[in-house]
Design a protein around this motif. Structure first.
Motif, PDB file in Angstrom:
ATOM      1  N   SER A   1       0.855  -1.185   0.000  1.00  0.00           N
ATOM      2  CA  SER A   1       0.000   0.000   0.000  1.00  0.00           C
ATOM      3  C   SER A   1       0.891   1.236   0.000  1.00  0.00           C
ATOM      4  CB  SER A   1      -0.953   0.016   1.212  1.00  0.00           C
ATOM      5  OG  SER A   1      -0.228   0.049   2.424  1.00  0.00           O
ATOM      6  N   LEU A   2       0.287   2.367  -0.289  1.00  0.00           N
ATOM      7  CA  LEU A   2       0.973   3.654  -0.258  1.00  0.00           C
ATOM      8  C   LEU A   2       0.167   4.573   0.645  1.00  0.00           C
ATOM      9  CD1 LEU A   2       1.531   4.123  -4.106  1.00  0.00           C
ATOM     10  CD2 LEU A   2       3.194   3.223  -2.462  1.00  0.00           C
ATOM     11  N   ALA A   3       0.815   5.173   1.613  1.00  0.00           N
ATOM     12  CA  ALA A   3       0.141   6.105   2.520  1.00  0.00           C
ATOM     13  C   ALA A   3       0.840   7.454   2.454  1.00  0.00           C
ATOM     14  CB  ALA A   3       0.145   5.568   3.943  1.00  0.00           C
ATOM     15  N   PHE A   4       0.089   8.488   2.109  1.00  0.00           N
ATOM     16  CA  PHE A   4       0.636   9.844   2.144  1.00  0.00           C
ATOM     17  C   PHE A   4       0.093  10.522   3.382  1.00  0.00           C
ATOM     18  CE2 PHE A   4       0.716  14.414   1.107  1.00  0.00           C
ATOM     19  CZ  PHE A   4       2.065  14.541   0.769  1.00  0.00           C
ATOM     20  N   LEU A   5       0.983  10.747   4.347  1.00  0.00           N
ATOM     21  CA  LEU A   5       0.597  11.328   5.633  1.00  0.00           C
ATOM     22  C   LEU A   5       0.887  12.818   5.598  1.00  0.00           C
ATOM     23  CD1 LEU A   5       2.361   8.338   6.760  1.00  0.00           C
ATOM     24  CD2 LEU A   5       0.307   8.780   8.099  1.00  0.00           C
ATOM     25  N   LEU A   6      -0.157  13.619   5.508  1.00  0.00           N
ATOM     26  CA  LEU A   6      -0.009  15.069   5.417  1.00  0.00           C
ATOM     27  C   LEU A   6       0.155  15.660   6.811  1.00  0.00           C
ATOM     28  CD1 LEU A   6      -0.198  17.572   3.452  1.00  0.00           C
ATOM     29  CD2 LEU A   6      -2.573  17.761   4.248  1.00  0.00           C
ATOM     30  N   GLN A   7       1.319  16.259   7.056  1.00  0.00           N
ATOM     31  CA  GLN A   7       1.624  16.837   8.357  1.00  0.00           C
ATOM     32  C   GLN A   7       1.625  18.360   8.285  1.00  0.00           C
ATOM     33  OE1 GLN A   7       2.058  15.188  11.104  1.00  0.00           O
ATOM     34  NE2 GLN A   7       2.604  13.105  10.516  1.00  0.00           N
ATOM     35  N   PRO A   8       1.214  19.033   9.362  1.00  0.00           N
ATOM     36  CA  PRO A   8       1.416  20.483   9.427  1.00  0.00           C
ATOM     37  C   PRO A   8       2.907  20.800   9.500  1.00  0.00           C
ATOM     38  CG  PRO A   8      -0.112  19.728  11.143  1.00  0.00           C
ATOM     39  CD  PRO A   8       0.549  18.518  10.572  1.00  0.00           C
ATOM     40  N   ASP A   9       3.273  22.013   9.139  1.00  0.00           N
ATOM     41  CA  ASP A   9       4.660  22.447   9.267  1.00  0.00           C
ATOM     42  C   ASP A   9       5.115  22.335  10.724  1.00  0.00           C
ATOM     43  OD1 ASP A   9       4.600  23.089   6.564  1.00  0.00           O
ATOM     44  OD2 ASP A   9       4.098  25.198   6.948  1.00  0.00           O
ATOM     45  N   ASP A  10       6.398  22.097  10.907  1.00  0.00           N
ATOM     46  CA  ASP A  10       6.929  21.913  12.259  1.00  0.00           C
ATOM     47  C   ASP A  10       6.623  23.095  13.174  1.00  0.00           C
ATOM     48  OD1 ASP A  10       7.949  19.532  11.350  1.00  0.00           O
ATOM     49  OD2 ASP A  10      10.023  20.252  11.173  1.00  0.00           O
ATOM     50  N   GLU A  11       6.695  24.316  12.629  1.00  0.00           N
ATOM     51  CA  GLU A  11       6.493  25.503  13.447  1.00  0.00           C
ATOM     52  C   GLU A  11       5.043  25.997  13.453  1.00  0.00           C
ATOM     53  OE1 GLU A  11       8.833  26.647  15.429  1.00  0.00           O
ATOM     54  OE2 GLU A  11      10.104  25.030  14.678  1.00  0.00           O
ATOM     55  N   ALA A  12       4.164  25.322  12.707  1.00  0.00           N
ATOM     56  CA  ALA A  12       2.748  25.738  12.668  1.00  0.00           C
ATOM     57  C   ALA A  12       2.112  25.488  14.035  1.00  0.00           C
ATOM     58  CB  ALA A  12       2.002  24.986  11.586  1.00  0.00           C
ATOM     59  N   LEU A  13       1.457  26.482  14.573  1.00  0.00           N
ATOM     60  CA  LEU A  13       0.799  26.348  15.873  1.00  0.00           C
ATOM     61  C   LEU A  13      -0.635  25.875  15.643  1.00  0.00           C
ATOM     62  CD1 LEU A  13       1.252  26.770  18.921  1.00  0.00           C
ATOM     63  CD2 LEU A  13       0.190  29.032  18.651  1.00  0.00           C
ATOM     64  N   ILE A  14      -0.949  24.723  16.192  1.00  0.00           N
ATOM     65  CA  ILE A  14      -2.270  24.121  16.008  1.00  0.00           C
ATOM     66  C   ILE A  14      -3.136  24.476  17.215  1.00  0.00           C
ATOM     67  CG2 ILE A  14      -3.521  21.992  15.570  1.00  0.00           C
ATOM     68  CD1 ILE A  14      -1.432  22.841  13.405  1.00  0.00           C
ATOM     69  N   THR A  15      -4.166  25.261  16.960  1.00  0.00           N
ATOM     70  CA  THR A  15      -5.120  25.636  18.009  1.00  0.00           C
ATOM     71  C   THR A  15      -6.522  25.265  17.537  1.00  0.00           C
ATOM     72  OG1 THR A  15      -5.401  27.860  17.090  1.00  0.00           O
ATOM     73  CG2 THR A  15      -3.697  27.572  18.769  1.00  0.00           C
ATOM     74  N   CYS A  16      -7.422  25.028  18.446  1.00  0.00           N
ATOM     75  CA  CYS A  16      -8.785  24.628  18.085  1.00  0.00           C
ATOM     76  C   CYS A  16      -9.415  25.690  17.186  1.00  0.00           C
ATOM     77  CB  CYS A  16      -9.623  24.438  19.337  1.00  0.00           C
ATOM     78  SG  CYS A  16      -9.055  23.069  20.377  1.00  0.00           S
ATOM     79  N   CYS A  17      -9.840  25.290  15.991  1.00  0.00           N
ATOM     80  CA  CYS A  17     -10.303  26.271  15.012  1.00  0.00           C
ATOM     81  C   CYS A  17     -11.691  26.825  15.331  1.00  0.00           C
ATOM     82  CB  CYS A  17     -10.270  25.684  13.603  1.00  0.00           C
ATOM     83  SG  CYS A  17     -11.273  24.214  13.361  1.00  0.00           S
ATOM     84  N   ASP A  18     -12.357  26.267  16.353  1.00  0.00           N
ATOM     85  CA  ASP A  18     -13.638  26.846  16.765  1.00  0.00           C
ATOM     86  C   ASP A  18     -13.460  27.864  17.886  1.00  0.00           C
ATOM     87  OD1 ASP A  18     -13.007  25.227  18.906  1.00  0.00           O
ATOM     88  OD2 ASP A  18     -14.898  24.104  18.902  1.00  0.00           O
ATOM     89  N   GLY A  19     -12.200  28.143  18.234  1.00  0.00           N
ATOM     90  CA  GLY A  19     -11.926  29.129  19.274  1.00  0.00           C
ATOM     91  C   GLY A  19     -12.022  28.591  20.683  1.00  0.00           C
ATOM     92  N   SER A  20     -12.299  27.294  20.819  1.00  0.00           N
ATOM     93  CA  SER A  20     -12.425  26.724  22.161  1.00  0.00           C
ATOM     94  C   SER A  20     -11.049  26.405  22.729  1.00  0.00           C
ATOM     95  CB  SER A  20     -13.266  25.444  22.106  1.00  0.00           C
ATOM     96  OG  SER A  20     -12.528  24.398  21.499  1.00  0.00           O
ATOM     97  N   ASN A  21     -11.020  25.979  23.983  1.00  0.00           N
ATOM     98  CA  ASN A  21      -9.768  25.555  24.611  1.00  0.00           C
ATOM     99  C   ASN A  21      -9.814  24.071  24.949  1.00  0.00           C
ATOM    100  OD1 ASN A  21     -11.614  25.611  26.665  1.00  0.00           O
ATOM    101  ND2 ASN A  21     -10.373  26.833  28.074  1.00  0.00           N
ATOM    102  N   ARG A  22     -10.524  23.316  24.098  1.00  0.00           N
ATOM    103  CA  ARG A  22     -10.644  21.874  24.341  1.00  0.00           C
ATOM    104  C   ARG A  22      -9.272  21.204  24.392  1.00  0.00           C
ATOM    105  NH1 ARG A  22     -14.802  17.839  23.467  1.00  0.00           N
ATOM    106  NH2 ARG A  22     -16.196  19.519  22.857  1.00  0.00           N
ATOM    107  N   TYR A  23      -8.358  21.659  23.524  1.00  0.00           N
ATOM    108  CA  TYR A  23      -6.988  21.163  23.516  1.00  0.00           C
ATOM    109  C   TYR A  23      -6.033  22.345  23.586  1.00  0.00           C
ATOM    110  CZ  TYR A  23      -9.006  16.766  21.783  1.00  0.00           C
ATOM    111  OH  TYR A  23      -9.746  15.618  21.638  1.00  0.00           O
ATOM    112  N   PRO A  24      -4.939  22.214  24.321  1.00  0.00           N
ATOM    113  CA  PRO A  24      -3.974  23.319  24.373  1.00  0.00           C
ATOM    114  C   PRO A  24      -3.231  23.445  23.044  1.00  0.00           C
ATOM    115  CG  PRO A  24      -3.119  21.408  25.556  1.00  0.00           C
ATOM    116  CD  PRO A  24      -4.545  21.089  25.193  1.00  0.00           C
ATOM    117  N   PRO A  25      -2.746  24.643  22.717  1.00  0.00           N
ATOM    118  CA  PRO A  25      -1.970  24.826  21.482  1.00  0.00           C
ATOM    119  C   PRO A  25      -0.718  23.954  21.482  1.00  0.00           C
ATOM    120  CG  PRO A  25      -2.622  26.950  22.417  1.00  0.00           C
ATOM    121  CD  PRO A  25      -2.929  25.907  23.455  1.00  0.00           C
ATOM    122  N   ILE A  26      -0.336  23.485  20.300  1.00  0.00           N
ATOM    123  CA  ILE A  26       0.879  22.701  20.148  1.00  0.00           C
ATOM    124  C   ILE A  26       1.388  22.881  18.728  1.00  0.00           C
ATOM    125  CG2 ILE A  26      -0.272  20.562  19.410  1.00  0.00           C
ATOM    126  CD1 ILE A  26       1.807  19.029  21.144  1.00  0.00           C
TER     127      ILE A  26
END
Length: 308
Positions: A269-294
């Motif tokens: 099989s072939l799997a293409f795993l799309l990752q965010p950039d290393d320095e991209a800050l991932i925050t909940c896009c609904d504005g909540s604090n369900r998960y802390p930024p990382i």
């Protein structure tokens, strides 16, 4: 529960431009429905052909069937600019920590720069075929992200701006060529499988195959077989996207079991795993604090530490 089939023709790679707004929103509704429920979708008419998939698998299999001494110079962690790039030996990864290591090997393409060393000789065309397919997967992934953002009522740049360096330093998106060799029942350990139960770490995964074997977990906890449909691509939500969307899109556990007793066939099989950039800050896009930024890099490092 079954995995829906969705026609991606409005955003196919065979079209220079993505579909018009009305078609995009209609497609977005279909993806939202499946990503909030099943977590997987089977896309047809993406513009990536089965012939392209077969070419990557053919050159990959030529590499995997070489003696170990021919593959070791390309081992994962041998490339200074990205330690995830390269060959992963059989029984190196343990995707399910409760089970023995997986009965699979892989070649990870993370860097597509021409100045790094690539397999050659017996595997003529490896670099060109792999990197061309990597770029095709990159473009399809970005089109899928655009539709996903629209389905959530977001500006597409919310996702796209976090995936700017795919294929270069600063991003760990990876095309994985996976090879499952014949299984020797006499040496298989208790509870050992080809790929243990796991969810992916990335934003989304594109999965191409030429046979059945994948199983996806239902909400009830039971696993279902995923049918093989030539010319299509399976796309699933992965863990960081579930986190990013505050659990609106769901990442689903999947696995590859051993073949039936007496079945000596291989699987690819072939799997293409799309990752965010290393320095991209991932925050909940609904504005909540369900998960802390990382950051994308910190999240991936944390998950790699559990697998290797």
């Amino acid at each position: 529960m079954s995995i829906p089939m969705v026609d991606f023709g409005a955003c196919s790679l065979s079209e220079e431009e993505v579909g018009d707004e009305q078609k995009m929103h209609a497609l977005g509704k279909q993806l939202e429905s499946t990503f909030t429920g099943v977590g997987f979708v089977c896309l047809k008419n993406t513009g990536i052909t089965q012939e392209e998939v077969n070419a990557v698998m053919a050159v990959s299999k030529t590499f995997f069937l070489q003696p170990e001494e021919e593959k070791k110079p390309f081992s994962r962690k041998s490339f200074a600019d990205n330690p995830n790039h390269g060959w992963v030996q059989l029984e190196t990864e343990r995707t399910n920590r409760a089970c023995p290591a997986d009965l699979k090997e892989s070649f990870n393409v993370t860097l597509i720069r021409p100045d790094i060393e690539w397999p050659s000789g017996a595997v003529e065309g490896f670099q060109e075929i792999q990197t061309t397919f990597f770029r095709r997967c990159k473009e399809l992934s970005l089109r899928v992200l655009r539709v996903m953002a629209l389905s959530l009522g977001l500006d597409p740049q919310v996702f796209l701006s976090a995936h700017r360096f795919i294929g270069a330093e600063g991003n760990n998106s990876t095309l994985r060529s996976l090879y499952y060799p014949p299984v020797n029942r006499e040496t298989v350990k208790e509870d050992q499988v080809r790929c243990g139960e796991h969810s992916d770490y990335s934003s989304i995964t594109l999965l191409f195959s030429t046979s059945e074997g994948l199983q996806v977990q239902r909400r009830s906890g039971e696993f279902m077989d995923v049918p093989y449909v030539p010319g299509t691509v399976l796309i699933n939500i992965a863990d960081i996207m579930q986190r990013w969307t505050s659990d609106r899109f769901v990442s689903v556990v999947h696995r590859v079991l051993l073949p039936p007793a007496g079945d000596s066939s291989t699987r690819q099989s072939l799997a293409f795993l799309l990752q965010p950039d290393d320095e991209a800050l991932i925050t909940c896009c609904d504005g909540s604090n369900r998960y802390p930024p990382i950051t994308g890099g910190d999240y991936l490092a944390e998950r790699f530490s559990r697998t290797y």
